[in-house]
Design a protein around this motif. Structure first.
Motif, PDB file in Angstrom:
ATOM      1  N   ASP A  10      54.471  55.141  38.998  1.00  0.00           N
ATOM      2  CA  ASP A  10      55.567  54.194  38.837  1.00  0.00           C
ATOM      3  C   ASP A  10      56.351  54.217  40.139  1.00  0.00           C
ATOM      4  O   ASP A  10      56.688  55.292  40.641  1.00  0.00           O
ATOM      5  CB  ASP A  10      56.503  54.605  37.701  1.00  0.00           C
ATOM      6  CG  ASP A  10      55.913  54.365  36.320  1.00  0.00           C
ATOM      7  OD1 ASP A  10      55.116  53.426  36.166  1.00  0.00           O
ATOM      8  OD2 ASP A  10      56.263  55.120  35.393  1.00  0.00           O
ATOM      9  N   VAL A  11      56.625  53.045  40.686  1.00  0.00           N
ATOM     10  CA  VAL A  11      57.431  52.918  41.897  1.00  0.00           C
ATOM     11  C   VAL A  11      58.689  52.146  41.511  1.00  0.00           C
ATOM     12  O   VAL A  11      58.606  50.992  41.090  1.00  0.00           O
ATOM     13  CB  VAL A  11      56.674  52.172  43.024  1.00  0.00           C
ATOM     14  CG1 VAL A  11      57.551  52.041  44.253  1.00  0.00           C
ATOM     15  CG2 VAL A  11      55.381  52.901  43.359  1.00  0.00           C
ATOM     16  N   GLU A  12      59.843  52.792  41.643  1.00  0.00           N
ATOM     17  CA  GLU A  12      61.100  52.159  41.264  1.00  0.00           C
ATOM     18  C   GLU A  12      61.831  51.634  42.496  1.00  0.00           C
ATOM     19  O   GLU A  12      61.985  52.340  43.483  1.00  0.00           O
ATOM     20  CB  GLU A  12      61.996  53.146  40.528  1.00  0.00           C
ATOM     21  CG  GLU A  12      61.485  53.513  39.153  1.00  0.00           C
ATOM     22  CD  GLU A  12      62.457  54.390  38.384  1.00  0.00           C
ATOM     23  OE1 GLU A  12      63.665  54.409  38.714  1.00  0.00           O
ATOM     24  OE2 GLU A  12      61.998  55.068  37.455  1.00  0.00           O
ATOM     25  N   THR A  13      62.247  50.371  42.392  1.00  0.00           N
ATOM     26  CA  THR A  13      63.105  49.735  43.389  1.00  0.00           C
ATOM     27  C   THR A  13      64.383  49.335  42.661  1.00  0.00           C
ATOM     28  O   THR A  13      64.435  49.398  41.430  1.00  0.00           O
ATOM     29  CB  THR A  13      62.416  48.506  44.009  1.00  0.00           C
ATOM     30  OG1 THR A  13      62.234  47.520  42.994  1.00  0.00           O
ATOM     31  CG2 THR A  13      61.068  48.860  44.630  1.00  0.00           C
ATOM     32  N   THR A  17      60.454  48.007  38.413  1.00  0.00           N
ATOM     33  CA  THR A  17      59.563  49.166  38.407  1.00  0.00           C
ATOM     34  C   THR A  17      58.138  48.641  38.433  1.00  0.00           C
ATOM     35  O   THR A  17      57.760  47.820  37.596  1.00  0.00           O
ATOM     36  CB  THR A  17      59.774  50.043  37.163  1.00  0.00           C
ATOM     37  OG1 THR A  17      61.114  50.531  37.164  1.00  0.00           O
ATOM     38  CG2 THR A  17      58.812  51.231  37.165  1.00  0.00           C
ATOM     39  N   TYR A  18      57.358  49.088  39.409  1.00  0.00           N
ATOM     40  CA  TYR A  18      55.962  48.685  39.556  1.00  0.00           C
ATOM     41  C   TYR A  18      55.077  49.833  39.101  1.00  0.00           C
ATOM     42  O   TYR A  18      55.373  50.992  39.380  1.00  0.00           O
ATOM     43  CB  TYR A  18      55.648  48.370  41.015  1.00  0.00           C
ATOM     44  CG  TYR A  18      56.488  47.275  41.605  1.00  0.00           C
ATOM     45  CD1 TYR A  18      56.087  45.947  41.514  1.00  0.00           C
ATOM     46  CD2 TYR A  18      57.681  47.558  42.258  1.00  0.00           C
ATOM     47  CE1 TYR A  18      56.869  44.932  42.062  1.00  0.00           C
ATOM     48  CE2 TYR A  18      58.465  46.556  42.806  1.00  0.00           C
ATOM     49  CZ  TYR A  18      58.046  45.243  42.702  1.00  0.00           C
ATOM     50  OH  TYR A  18      58.816  44.253  43.244  1.00  0.00           O
ATOM     51  N   THR A  19      53.990  49.510  38.424  1.00  0.00           N
ATOM     52  CA  THR A  19      53.025  50.508  37.989  1.00  0.00           C
ATOM     53  C   THR A  19      51.661  50.116  38.536  1.00  0.00           C
ATOM     54  O   THR A  19      51.249  48.962  38.418  1.00  0.00           O
ATOM     55  CB  THR A  19      52.956  50.587  36.453  1.00  0.00           C
ATOM     56  OG1 THR A  19      54.261  50.932  35.958  1.00  0.00           O
ATOM     57  CG2 THR A  19      51.961  51.648  36.005  1.00  0.00           C
ATOM     58  N   ILE A  46      62.345  51.426  48.195  1.00  0.00           N
ATOM     59  CA  ILE A  46      61.860  52.336  47.161  1.00  0.00           C
ATOM     60  C   ILE A  46      62.902  53.411  46.866  1.00  0.00           C
ATOM     61  O   ILE A  46      63.400  54.073  47.769  1.00  0.00           O
ATOM     62  CB  ILE A  46      60.528  52.982  47.582  1.00  0.00           C
ATOM     63  CG1 ILE A  46      59.453  51.902  47.696  1.00  0.00           C
ATOM     64  CG2 ILE A  46      60.112  54.052  46.572  1.00  0.00           C
ATOM     65  CD1 ILE A  46      58.152  52.399  48.263  1.00  0.00           C
ATOM     66  N   ILE A  49      59.146  57.416  43.629  1.00  0.00           N
ATOM     67  CA  ILE A  49      57.743  57.260  43.246  1.00  0.00           C
ATOM     68  C   ILE A  49      57.386  58.492  42.425  1.00  0.00           C
ATOM     69  O   ILE A  49      57.612  59.616  42.872  1.00  0.00           O
ATOM     70  CB  ILE A  49      56.805  57.167  44.453  1.00  0.00           C
ATOM     71  CG1 ILE A  49      57.134  55.944  45.303  1.00  0.00           C
ATOM     72  CG2 ILE A  49      55.343  57.110  43.991  1.00  0.00           C
ATOM     73  CD1 ILE A  49      56.299  55.836  46.560  1.00  0.00           C
ATOM     74  N   LYS A  52      52.668  58.384  36.801  1.00  0.00           N
ATOM     75  CA  LYS A  52      52.848  57.746  35.495  1.00  0.00           C
ATOM     76  C   LYS A  52      52.577  58.761  34.399  1.00  0.00           C
ATOM     77  O   LYS A  52      51.593  59.501  34.462  1.00  0.00           O
ATOM     78  CB  LYS A  52      51.893  56.558  35.377  1.00  0.00           C
ATOM     79  CG  LYS A  52      51.902  55.853  34.055  1.00  0.00           C
ATOM     80  CD  LYS A  52      53.034  54.898  33.984  1.00  0.00           C
ATOM     81  CE  LYS A  52      52.935  54.106  32.682  1.00  0.00           C
ATOM     82  NZ  LYS A  52      54.209  53.552  32.320  1.00  0.00           N
TER      83      LYS A  52
END
Length: 54
Positions: A10-13, A17-19, A46, A49, A52
């Motif tokens: 998971d990448v949080e901005t 949140t992108y997976t 970012i 990170i 998951k």
């Protein structure tokens, strides 16, 4: 972050949140392979990170 290459993360901005599968960590961006395709997230946006949760 290098130890997460090849894993689902998971990448949080600030706004999203992108997976996806972490493919590459570069100086300018992080490359993810997601269900909808490849994306590059700029490093300066970012917040975190993390691997998951299974």
């Amino acid at each position: 972050m290098i130890d997460l290459v090849g894993k689902i993360v998971d990448v949080e901005t600030p706004g999203m949140t992108y997976t996806g599968k972490l493919i590459e960590v570069g100086e300018d961006g992080v490359h993810l392979e997601t269900e909808s395709g490849w994306i590059v997230i700029p490093v300066d946006s970012i917040m975190i990170i993390r691997e998951k949760d299974s």
